[in-house]
Design a protein around this motif. Structure first.
Motif, PDB file in Angstrom:
ATOM      1  N   ILE A 185       0.858  -1.186   0.000  1.00 54.79           N
ATOM      2  CA  ILE A 185       0.000   0.000   0.000  1.00 54.79           C
ATOM      3  C   ILE A 185       0.889   1.228   0.000  1.00 54.79           C
ATOM      4  O   ILE A 185       1.757   1.375   0.856  1.00 54.79           O
ATOM      5  CB  ILE A 185      -0.912   0.024   1.245  1.00 54.79           C
ATOM      6  N   ASN A 186       0.702   2.106  -0.971  1.00 55.00           N
ATOM      7  CA  ASN A 186       1.406   3.382  -0.923  1.00 55.00           C
ATOM      8  C   ASN A 186       0.543   4.462  -1.554  1.00 55.00           C
ATOM      9  O   ASN A 186      -0.363   4.184  -2.345  1.00 55.00           O
ATOM     10  CB  ASN A 186       2.790   3.296  -1.574  1.00 55.00           C
ATOM     11  N   ILE A 187       0.818   5.694  -1.159  1.00 57.06           N
ATOM     12  CA  ILE A 187       0.062   6.841  -1.654  1.00 57.06           C
ATOM     13  C   ILE A 187       0.956   7.640  -2.588  1.00 57.06           C
ATOM     14  O   ILE A 187       2.031   8.088  -2.197  1.00 57.06           O
ATOM     15  CB  ILE A 187      -0.418   7.722  -0.486  1.00 57.06           C
ATOM     16  N   ARG A 188       0.544   7.746  -3.840  1.00 61.96           N
ATOM     17  CA  ARG A 188       1.234   8.567  -4.839  1.00 61.96           C
ATOM     18  C   ARG A 188       2.685   8.155  -5.064  1.00 61.96           C
ATOM     19  O   ARG A 188       3.512   8.964  -5.465  1.00 61.96           O
ATOM     20  CB  ARG A 188       1.182  10.043  -4.445  1.00 61.96           C
ATOM     21  N   GLY A 189       3.027   6.916  -4.746  1.00 59.10           N
ATOM     22  CA  GLY A 189       4.399   6.471  -4.922  1.00 59.10           C
ATOM     23  C   GLY A 189       5.331   6.920  -3.822  1.00 59.10           C
ATOM     24  O   GLY A 189       6.543   6.722  -3.910  1.00 59.10           O
ATOM     25  N   PHE A 190       4.789   7.511  -2.724  1.00 54.81           N
ATOM     26  CA  PHE A 190       5.636   7.997  -1.638  1.00 54.81           C
ATOM     27  C   PHE A 190       6.162   6.856  -0.774  1.00 54.81           C
ATOM     28  O   PHE A 190       7.256   6.935  -0.236  1.00 54.81           O
ATOM     29  CB  PHE A 190       4.857   8.960  -0.749  1.00 54.81           C
ATOM     30  N   ILE A 200      -6.442   7.863  16.373  1.00 50.01           N
ATOM     31  CA  ILE A 200      -5.189   7.434  16.977  1.00 50.01           C
ATOM     32  C   ILE A 200      -4.311   6.772  15.917  1.00 50.01           C
ATOM     33  O   ILE A 200      -4.772   5.903  15.168  1.00 50.01           O
ATOM     34  CB  ILE A 200      -5.428   6.451  18.140  1.00 50.01           C
ATOM     35  N   VAL A 201      -3.042   7.190  15.849  1.00 50.49           N
ATOM     36  CA  VAL A 201      -2.082   6.520  14.970  1.00 50.49           C
ATOM     37  C   VAL A 201      -1.790   5.150  15.553  1.00 50.49           C
ATOM     38  O   VAL A 201      -1.284   5.031  16.669  1.00 50.49           O
ATOM     39  CB  VAL A 201      -0.781   7.334  14.854  1.00 50.49           C
ATOM     40  N   ARG A 202      -2.115   4.108  14.801  1.00 48.93           N
ATOM     41  CA  ARG A 202      -1.951   2.763  15.358  1.00 48.93           C
ATOM     42  C   ARG A 202      -1.781   1.739  14.241  1.00 48.93           C
ATOM     43  O   ARG A 202      -2.333   1.869  13.154  1.00 48.93           O
ATOM     44  CB  ARG A 202      -3.153   2.395  16.222  1.00 48.93           C
ATOM     45  N   GLY A 203      -0.987   0.708  14.580  1.00 51.03           N
ATOM     46  CA  GLY A 203      -0.850  -0.436  13.692  1.00 51.03           C
ATOM     47  C   GLY A 203      -0.079  -0.126  12.419  1.00 51.03           C
ATOM     48  O   GLY A 203       0.389   0.977  12.167  1.00 51.03           O
ATOM     49  N   GLY A 204       0.054  -1.146  11.598  1.00 52.14           N
ATOM     50  CA  GLY A 204       0.698  -1.036  10.299  1.00 52.14           C
ATOM     51  C   GLY A 204      -0.219  -1.543   9.222  1.00 52.14           C
ATOM     52  O   GLY A 204      -1.429  -1.666   9.397  1.00 52.14           O
ATOM     53  N   SER A 205       0.366  -1.876   8.085  1.00 49.46           N
ATOM     54  CA  SER A 205      -0.413  -2.316   6.935  1.00 49.46           C
ATOM     55  C   SER A 205      -1.232  -3.567   7.244  1.00 49.46           C
ATOM     56  O   SER A 205      -2.403  -3.662   6.889  1.00 49.46           O
ATOM     57  CB  SER A 205       0.521  -2.581   5.760  1.00 49.46           C
TER      58      SER A 205
END
Length: 897
Positions: A185-190, A200-205
């Motif tokens: 998973i990536n956004i705009r190739g970033f 809340i920022v949590r977890g990964g892919s």
């Protein structure tokens, strides 16, 4: 007499009093009648029923537009009734998920209303990071997708359900094995984005892909500098997930079950035994050798029959399809004070192996409760989690698959076709796939996860200042992971026809067992103040200030042992010789201050400023804090009178741009601290033959090591036509990263004896364009929508630290600065040899063999450096690697009723 007269006067007085009283009663009744008539002339009682496409709609808010405090909420039958002033002209009807409506009263007492589902439009409210904004007021590149759109496809992975539906969100499936969740998973190739679930920022892919789509209300994707509000490590973009909440009204229960079948796709057709021998004979003849087998033997393989059977390893190992089931039960409802959403689910996904030794199970739950404690205080409690288990044969699906495509069709599954003796098939790295797909023969791997996530928040709406709100959040997440790997020793056999015997060869010897454990937690605190107001009628301001603190800890351990002889799959039953173990504990703390300021004038001119002040424990105290600002603006040209009054078919025309800097953690922590290391010092014997591990001398430190920084620029245009039935969005963007870690490549004498530290040296750049459109319409009872998007992006190495080049040719070949990083260096094909003479005088392109094997028709390559030899010095950047440059998607949905 006197008494009589007195009595007579009392009677007359009483009669007078009754007359007066009667007159007063009549007068009062008349006044009441007049007042009632007067009141009727002043007030109007309105009743009705509100419905949607499913029937009666409870919990709808209905009020007088000129007097918002005058109104009510529909009951469980969708009915409402209240009195409005005679001057009232318009009713306002609003409900979550429905289009807000304004209904003319026109003196009516009975007004029935049918509401429509809210479509994606300028008034749609979407998550933007620590808050919400209307889509029409956005100045950043932010896309969103709601629950209905997500549910148009089925998969056990949420990422697969999103694939192709959101512009700039690029998803690639690298493995179809159940439960692996290995989609890229990536956004705009970033690169890999940051995941935010319920604030809340949590977890990964992998955790994101495990989310149940049935639990999701909406997903927002922050694709430009607007992601900077999440600060540290948000430079690759942010995916914000908002889960479903309770709704006022009668409890609604929902149960759905999806049962499907998975089948392999794009499977290559493999050669059978006869075709293999035909190609093998041709290969020998092409290099001047005799045929691999005689023509007589080849004819027997072509005819088939006993002893000349061909093996299709794919059919022997895999099923044609496997079953997957997904069940979900949810409840949603609430009252004026408390609302709730509850969901439980189960997933069972079996693999395609005939042994059925690949399988995946998952159980999940979610509970979101909101309670209005007072008129000004609201509490929200979210609690969710899952437990899953994945099991595979010990060699894994890649080795099994390799066996099916690399094992030669001339070999059989069983030695002498005896099912008691699996054949020893070893073709290169490929093993007999039927054998290694059996867990009870070769061993197995088990992976188990249990995770839960919890949020608790209190929201206080200040009564002393309208628009001011305070919110406190505490979140605690915990994860428990364990895995078990067992490799058992087993035999494969060769058949000896001369004495009718089976010769065993042992594999996986000695047998082994491993156990791994990984436990972690994340604790997050947030304190937030938000203020929104309008002054001088047309000026709108919104401000948000937040303090955030995070603490996380990871503790892991592993044990690995060999068996002297295998008994059972328990660590205590394995031997102690050569046993290994390991483990560690990692603690991380971060602190941040952040804020955002929004301003717009009449909804036409839009400006937003935000900044984040991040602190990280990784760096020297002088480099520990980083300030990362963002600015964006927009102009809704369609709100200008020269367009609004003249071009009626243009619903929306907005220009927007953004510029911002985002920080990203770089390198291992505490690199600024000098000290001896207990690793890298070698092993030494000082006395009594006892081995002692040495300590290495302090490394050179870099006290200036600090954040990597990403500068993101974006310019976009949003267009809407025919009341937004057609919506078009386009963006051009660029991200420049500086401070990427590298070692300074300088020439040092061999007596130096040290290693240089990491520094913030390198830089790169991503450039891209993005386009999307949505067409939605309703024809009678038929609804449809078409959604398309395309994204093109490439990455360039702006600067890559390197040594000194010996020549311009050396620099051309070795320097990676100012070059795209997706090119592949290879020989330049300049055609085909046309004659033997051309082969004879061509540059040597086959090493020590010269051009002895080249023939007319073979490819010839360009001698770039002109030395008469085709070798690595003649390669050039002439092709692209396997990473896609263009990602696109097209989807169509339709419904009737």
């Amino acid at each position: 007499m006197r008494l009589f007269v007195h009595h007579s006067m009392s009677i007359e007085q009483n009669i007078s009093k009754w007359k007066i009283s009667l007159l007063l009663i009549i007068f009062v009744l008349f006044q009441l009648k007049v007042s009632h008539v007067y009141a009727q002339s002043q007030d109007l009682k309105i009743t009705g029923t509100i419905t949607d496409h499913t029937g009666a709609l409870p919990g709808v808010n209905v009020f007088d537009k000129n007097s918002p405090s005058t109104g009510c909420i529909t009951n469980e039958n969708g009915e409402y009734s209240f009195v409005v002033n005679k001057d009232a002209t318009t009713l306002v009807v609003s409900f979550v998920g429905m289009k807000t409506m304004e209904i003319p009263i026109n003196g009516r007492n009975l007004i029935d209303i049918a509401m429509e589902v809210e479509s994606i439009g300028l008034d749609e409210v979407i998550a933007v990071g620590y808050g919400y904004q209307k889509k029409g007021s956005l100045t950043g590149a932010i896309s969103s997708i709601d629950a209905a759109e997500i549910q148009t496809t089925t998969s056990t992975s949420l990422a697969q359900k999103l694939s192709g539906k959101v512009a700039g969100l690029n998803i690639r499936q690298s493995n179809g094995e159940p439960g692996t969740f290995s989609n890229s998973i990536n956004i705009r190739g970033f690169g890999e984005p940051l995941y935010v679930i319920d604030g809340i920022v949590r977890g990964g892919s992998a955790d994101f892909q495990r989310l149940r789509s049935e639990d999701i209300e909406s997903i927002s994707i922050l694709k430009d500098a607007s992601a900077a509000i999440y600060g540290m490590n948000a430079a690759n973009g942010v995916i914000i997930v908002t889960t479903k909440k309770g709704k006022k009204g009668k409890s609604k229960f929902s149960f759905n079950m999806v049962t499907g079948f998975s089948s392999p796709t794009d499977i290559p057709d493999m050669a059978n035994a006869a075709q293999y021998y035909e190609m093998r004979n041709d290969a020998n003849l092409n290099v001047g050798m005799s045929p691999y087998i005689s023509q007589e033997e080849l004819l027997k393989w072509q005819a088939g029959g006993l002893g000349y059977e061909s093996t299709n390893w794919g059919e022997e190992t895999f099923k044609k399809s496997s079953m997957r089931s997904d069940m979900n039960l949810s409840a949603q409802g609430g009252s004026e004070k408390v609302s709730y959403y509850i969901n439980i689910g189960f997933v069972n996904d079996n693999g395609l192996l005939k042994t059925e030794d690949i399988n995946y199970r998952k159980y999940n739950f979610r509970t979101n409760i909101s309670a209005k404690l007072t008129n000004t205080v609201t509490a929200d409690l979210n609690f969710a989690g899952f437990t899953d288990k994945r099991q595979t044969p010990t060699d894994g699906i890649f080795a099994i698959w390799r066996g099916t495509v690399s094992s030669l069709p001339i070999h059989s599954v069983y030695a002498n076709d005896n099912p008691d003796y699996l054949h020893r098939v070893q073709d290169g790295q490929a093993m007999n796939p039927v054998a290694i797909s059996q867990s009870d023969l070769a061993g197995y791997n088990i992976f188990e996860d249990f995770k839960y996530q919890s949020n608790f928040s209190l929201t206080y709406k200040a009564p002393f200042l309208e628009g001011l709100e305070f919110k406190g959040v505490v979140a605690f997440d915990q994860s428990f992971y364990q895995s078990k790997g067992v490799k058992t020793d087993y035999n494969l056999y060769d058949y000896k026809e001369e004495d009718d015997s089976y010769m065993p060869t042992v594999f996986n010897s000695p047998a082994s067992i491993s156990n791994n454990f990984n436990n972690s937690y994340l604790l997050t605190f947030q304190a937030q103040a938000t203020y929104k107001t309008t002054f001088l009628e047309n000026h709108n301001i919104g401000a948000t200030v937040i303090y955030e603190q995070k603490e996380s800890q990871v503790r892991y351990a592993d044990i690995f042992k060999y068996y002297e002889f295998f008994t059972n799959a328990q660590v205590d039953q394995a031997g102690e010789e050569n046993a290994t173990s390991g483990g560690n504990e990692i603690q991380v703390r971060n602190m941040s201050y952040l804020g955002r300021l929004n301003y717009d004038y009449k909804g036409k001119y839009l400006v937003e400023f935000s900044a984040r002040y991040d602190g990280s424990y990784r760096y020297n105290p002088d480099q520990r804090w980083g300030f990362f600002p963002v600015a964006s603006g927009g102009w809704r040209v369609s709100e200008e009178n020269f367009i609004k009054d003249n071009i009626l078919w243009l619903s929306n025309f907005k220009l927007r741009g953004s510029y911002g800097i985002i920080g990203q953690d770089a390198g291992a922590p505490f690199q600024y601290v000098p000290g001896f290391s207990t690793t890298g010092g070698g092993d030494w014997v000082f006395f009594e033959d006892k081995l002692t591990t040495g300590a290495s001398s302090p490394a050179i430190v870099n006290k200036d090591l600090t954040w990597m920084e990403s500068t993101i620029k974006d310019f976009g245009i949003d267009l809407g036509f025919f009341n937004n039935k057609l919506v078009i969005n386009a963006d051009v963007y660029q991200r420049d990263r500086t401070g990427l870690l590298a070692y300074r490549n300088v020439s040092l004498p061999n007596t130096f004896g040290g290693v240089l530290p990491q520094e913030n040296l390198n830089s790169d750049r991503v450039r891209g364009v993005e386009f999307s459109f949505i067409h939605s319409n309703k024809i009678g009872e038929f609804n449809y929508s078409i959604n398309g998007n395309v994204n093109f992006a490439r990455t360039m190495n702006v600067y890559v630290e390197s040594g000194i080049y010996s020549s311009s040719w050396d620099k051309y070949r070795g320097d990676r600065s100012d070059r795209w990083n997706d090119v592949v260096w290879m020989y330049t094909n300049i055609g085909q040899f046309q004659s033997e003479e051309e082969v004879l005088f061509a540059p040597v392109q086959n090493g020590k063999l010269g051009n002895s094997r080249e023939m007319p028709g073979d490819f010839k390559y360009e001698d770039l450096n002109g030395d008469g030899v085709i070798d690595g010095n003649d390669s050039a950047p002439v092709a692209y690697n396997e990473q896609p440059k263009t990602n696109f998607g097209l989807s169509f949905t339709a419904s009737w009723r």
